[in-house]
Design a protein around this motif. Structure first.
Motif, PDB file in Angstrom:
ATOM      1  N   GLU A   3       0.851  -1.185   0.000  1.00  0.00           N
ATOM      2  CA  GLU A   3       0.000   0.000   0.000  1.00  0.00           C
ATOM      3  C   GLU A   3       0.882   1.228   0.000  1.00  0.00           C
ATOM      4  OE1 GLU A   3      -3.749   0.510   2.479  1.00  0.00           O
ATOM      5  OE2 GLU A   3      -2.382   1.921   3.458  1.00  0.00           O
ATOM      6  N   HIS A   4       0.653   2.128  -0.946  1.00  0.00           N
ATOM      7  CA  HIS A   4       1.434   3.359  -1.003  1.00  0.00           C
ATOM      8  C   HIS A   4       1.020   4.312   0.106  1.00  0.00           C
ATOM      9  CE1 HIS A   4       3.758   3.089  -4.871  1.00  0.00           C
ATOM     10  NE2 HIS A   4       2.997   2.007  -4.937  1.00  0.00           N
ATOM     11  N   ALA A   5       1.963   5.159   0.519  1.00  0.00           N
ATOM     12  CA  ALA A   5       1.783   5.961   1.730  1.00  0.00           C
ATOM     13  C   ALA A   5       0.863   7.149   1.538  1.00  0.00           C
ATOM     14  CB  ALA A   5       3.147   6.444   2.232  1.00  0.00           C
ATOM     15  N   ARG A   6       0.683   7.632   0.314  1.00  0.00           N
ATOM     16  CA  ARG A   6      -0.095   8.854   0.096  1.00  0.00           C
ATOM     17  C   ARG A   6      -1.122   8.649  -1.012  1.00  0.00           C
ATOM     18  NH1 ARG A   6       2.238  13.611   2.073  1.00  0.00           N
ATOM     19  NH2 ARG A   6       4.229  13.291   3.146  1.00  0.00           N
ATOM     20  N   HIS A  26      -3.947   4.059  -2.076  1.00  0.00           N
ATOM     21  CA  HIS A  26      -3.904   4.350  -0.637  1.00  0.00           C
ATOM     22  C   HIS A  26      -5.297   4.440  -0.019  1.00  0.00           C
ATOM     23  CE1 HIS A  26      -2.429   6.047   3.124  1.00  0.00           C
ATOM     24  NE2 HIS A  26      -3.385   6.955   3.033  1.00  0.00           N
ATOM     25  N   SER A  27      -6.178   5.210  -0.631  1.00  0.00           N
ATOM     26  CA  SER A  27      -7.490   5.478  -0.028  1.00  0.00           C
ATOM     27  C   SER A  27      -8.594   4.560  -0.543  1.00  0.00           C
ATOM     28  CB  SER A  27      -7.888   6.927  -0.288  1.00  0.00           C
ATOM     29  OG  SER A  27      -8.095   7.153  -1.682  1.00  0.00           O
ATOM     30  N   ARG A  28      -8.384   3.870  -1.658  1.00  0.00           N
ATOM     31  CA  ARG A  28      -9.395   3.040  -2.327  1.00  0.00           C
ATOM     32  C   ARG A  28     -10.532   3.868  -2.914  1.00  0.00           C
ATOM     33  NH1 ARG A  28      -5.568   0.496   0.717  1.00  0.00           N
ATOM     34  NH2 ARG A  28      -5.752  -1.767   0.666  1.00  0.00           N
ATOM     35  N   LEU A  29     -10.339   5.176  -3.056  1.00  0.00           N
ATOM     36  CA  LEU A  29     -11.338   6.003  -3.727  1.00  0.00           C
ATOM     37  C   LEU A  29     -11.458   5.539  -5.167  1.00  0.00           C
ATOM     38  CD1 LEU A  29     -13.106   8.555  -3.099  1.00  0.00           C
ATOM     39  CD2 LEU A  29     -11.351   9.859  -4.333  1.00  0.00           C
ATOM     40  N   PRO A  46     -13.674   5.020   1.880  1.00  0.00           N
ATOM     41  CA  PRO A  46     -12.465   5.599   1.271  1.00  0.00           C
ATOM     42  C   PRO A  46     -12.309   7.096   1.488  1.00  0.00           C
ATOM     43  CG  PRO A  46     -13.455   4.016  -0.224  1.00  0.00           C
ATOM     44  CD  PRO A  46     -14.419   4.175   0.917  1.00  0.00           C
ATOM     45  N   THR A  47     -13.397   7.873   1.470  1.00  0.00           N
ATOM     46  CA  THR A  47     -13.257   9.322   1.597  1.00  0.00           C
ATOM     47  C   THR A  47     -12.683   9.734   2.940  1.00  0.00           C
ATOM     48  OG1 THR A  47     -15.596   9.367   2.237  1.00  0.00           O
ATOM     49  CG2 THR A  47     -15.066   9.927  -0.044  1.00  0.00           C
ATOM     50  N   SER A  48     -12.794   8.887   3.965  1.00  0.00           N
ATOM     51  CA  SER A  48     -12.247   9.236   5.273  1.00  0.00           C
ATOM     52  C   SER A  48     -10.732   9.237   5.271  1.00  0.00           C
ATOM     53  CB  SER A  48     -12.753   8.256   6.339  1.00  0.00           C
ATOM     54  OG  SER A  48     -12.233   6.958   6.103  1.00  0.00           O
ATOM     55  N   ARG A  49     -10.127   8.648   4.236  1.00  0.00           N
ATOM     56  CA  ARG A  49      -8.670   8.532   4.194  1.00  0.00           C
ATOM     57  C   ARG A  49      -8.041   9.385   3.106  1.00  0.00           C
ATOM     58  NH1 ARG A  49      -5.361   2.791   3.858  1.00  0.00           N
ATOM     59  NH2 ARG A  49      -3.868   3.251   5.499  1.00  0.00           N
ATOM     60  N   VAL A  50      -8.878  10.053   2.325  1.00  0.00           N
ATOM     61  CA  VAL A  50      -8.361  10.755   1.153  1.00  0.00           C
ATOM     62  C   VAL A  50      -7.359  11.827   1.521  1.00  0.00           C
ATOM     63  CG1 VAL A  50      -9.012  12.330  -0.707  1.00  0.00           C
ATOM     64  CG2 VAL A  50     -10.332  10.257  -0.323  1.00  0.00           C
ATOM     65  N   ASN A 100      -5.843  12.367   4.449  1.00  0.00           N
ATOM     66  CA  ASN A 100      -5.037  12.076   5.633  1.00  0.00           C
ATOM     67  C   ASN A 100      -3.848  11.234   5.216  1.00  0.00           C
ATOM     68  OD1 ASN A 100      -4.012  11.464   8.178  1.00  0.00           O
ATOM     69  ND2 ASN A 100      -6.047  11.389   9.078  1.00  0.00           N
ATOM     70  N   VAL A 101      -2.714  11.852   4.968  1.00  0.00           N
ATOM     71  CA  VAL A 101      -1.542  11.138   4.432  1.00  0.00           C
ATOM     72  C   VAL A 101      -0.906  10.245   5.473  1.00  0.00           C
ATOM     73  CG1 VAL A 101      -1.068  12.919   2.746  1.00  0.00           C
ATOM     74  CG2 VAL A 101      -0.027  13.072   5.003  1.00  0.00           C
ATOM     75  N   ALA A 102      -1.255  10.399   6.743  1.00  0.00           N
ATOM     76  CA  ALA A 102      -0.647   9.563   7.780  1.00  0.00           C
ATOM     77  C   ALA A 102      -1.306   8.199   7.868  1.00  0.00           C
ATOM     78  CB  ALA A 102      -0.743  10.258   9.131  1.00  0.00           C
ATOM     79  N   GLY A 103      -2.405   7.998   7.131  1.00  0.00           N
ATOM     80  CA  GLY A 103      -3.068   6.703   7.153  1.00  0.00           C
ATOM     81  C   GLY A 103      -4.056   6.556   8.285  1.00  0.00           C
TER      82      GLY A 103
END
Length: 327
Positions: free
Chosen positions: A129-132, A191-194, A315-319, A321-324
């Motif tokens: 999984e990529h970080a950003r 990363h976010s699955r968006l 997915p939108t909850s992680r879009v 937030n680069v810290a995961g």
């Protein structure tokens, strides 16, 4: 963590040591704390040797296991698991081992569930999984048969459905009417699955390039700057037009190794979700009705549907937030 009947926790052991260091007899302190004198001496001895870290619990696993299954036998268990996909109840009689022993060996090597290794090759699947958001976007196409107006055999009798498709006698006898296909183009952020999808009439290079331009605009609207795009080796993606379209926005184009769809696994798993929760969710009476239902599915998927890889968040909850972590 201490067991529920433990007399001393880490805090209690520290109190015991402090009382002994204050000059009180070990036997008296042990009686006050409800433990034996050897136990009190043990914690004092550990504290003097290791400090506060010595007061923590240690695993009960022995330092050596003389009767552990030989490495060669474990290798044979793994070979039967990955090569023939056998379970503990089948491997045990072959090698003369209890099924419970085989199970522990499989757990030790990460092969206890057939979902962990790749079915054709038997190799344990490596997840990444990529970080950003935007570091990598997976792109793929899913081919679906069109639904004739009035519905197919899921809505009405098969013979009536075939008549509704206006097929020839030969086609009716073969039970393979030709009604055309739709192509679901999808892009999923690693990363976010968006996700973003469109139902398009073909999978040619101009169609794929146009889809990506709209998908890139979708990700940009969510604050995602795409750096790389990962695709399979389909002709539309191998075309120079698609690569030039990506390069125009400074995006690198990566392609998977031939016959390795696991590399592009996030969009492949999204395609399966598309089938279960949209395409085959209910019988549709027309291709238009199914296409129009895609927008509602995408909204639910991106904003409301829980995702196991995101700890139950959409997915939108992680879009952003680069810290995961999750907002």
């Amino acid at each position: 963590m201490s067991h529920r009947n433990a007399r001393l926790t880490v805090h209690g052991r520290r109190i015991l040591v402090e009382r002994v260091l204050a000059g009180r007899p070990v036997a008296h302190v042990a009686a006050e704390m409800g433990v034996s004198r050897p136990t009190a001496h043990k914690w004092v001895r550990r504290w003097r040797a290791e400090g506060d870290s010595g007061l923590a619990d240690r695993p009960s696993r022995p330092r050596t296991t003389p009767h552990r299954t030989p490495v060669s036998v474990e290798a044979e268990v793994c070979r039967l698991r990955t090569g023939r996909k056998l379970g503990p109840a089948r491997i045990g009689p072959i090698l003369g081992l209890p099924a419970s022993t085989v199970h522990r060996i499989l757990v030790r090597h990460g092969l206890n569930r057939l979902a962990f290794p790749d079915r054709p090759t038997g190799r344990v699947i490596r997840c990444y999984e990529h970080a950003r958001p935007g570091d990598l976007v997976h792109v793929d196409i899913k081919k679906l048969g069109n639904i004739p107006d009035g519905g197919g055999h899921k809505v009405m009798d098969r013979r009536q459905a075939m008549d509704n498709k206006l097929v020839t006698t030969a086609e009716r006898r073969s039970c393979k009417p030709v009604i055309g296909y739709s192509f679901v183009h999808s892009a999923v952020d690693d990363h976010s699955r968006l996700a973003y999808s469109e139902v398009l009439p073909d999978e040619r290079q101009h169609t794929a390039a146009g889809f990506w331009q709209r998908a890139n605009a979708f990700f940009a609207a969510h604050g995602i700057t795409v750096q790389r795009v990962l695709t399979d080796n389909g002709s539309c993606y191998k075309a120079r037009l698609f690569t030039r379209t990506l390069a125009a926005d400074g995006i690198a184009h990566k392609k998977i190794r031939p016959y390795r769809p696991q590399t592009n696994g996030k969009v492949e798993r999204f395609n399966r979700t598309l089938l279960d929760e949209w395409a085959y969710l209910r019988p549709y009476t027309s291709n238009k009705e199914r296409t129009e239902a895609l927008a509602d599915f995408l909204h639910t998927y991106n904003h409301h549907r829980s995702h196991t890889a995101l700890n139950g968040h959409p997915p939108t909850s992680r879009v952003n937030n680069v810290a995961g972590q999750y907002t």
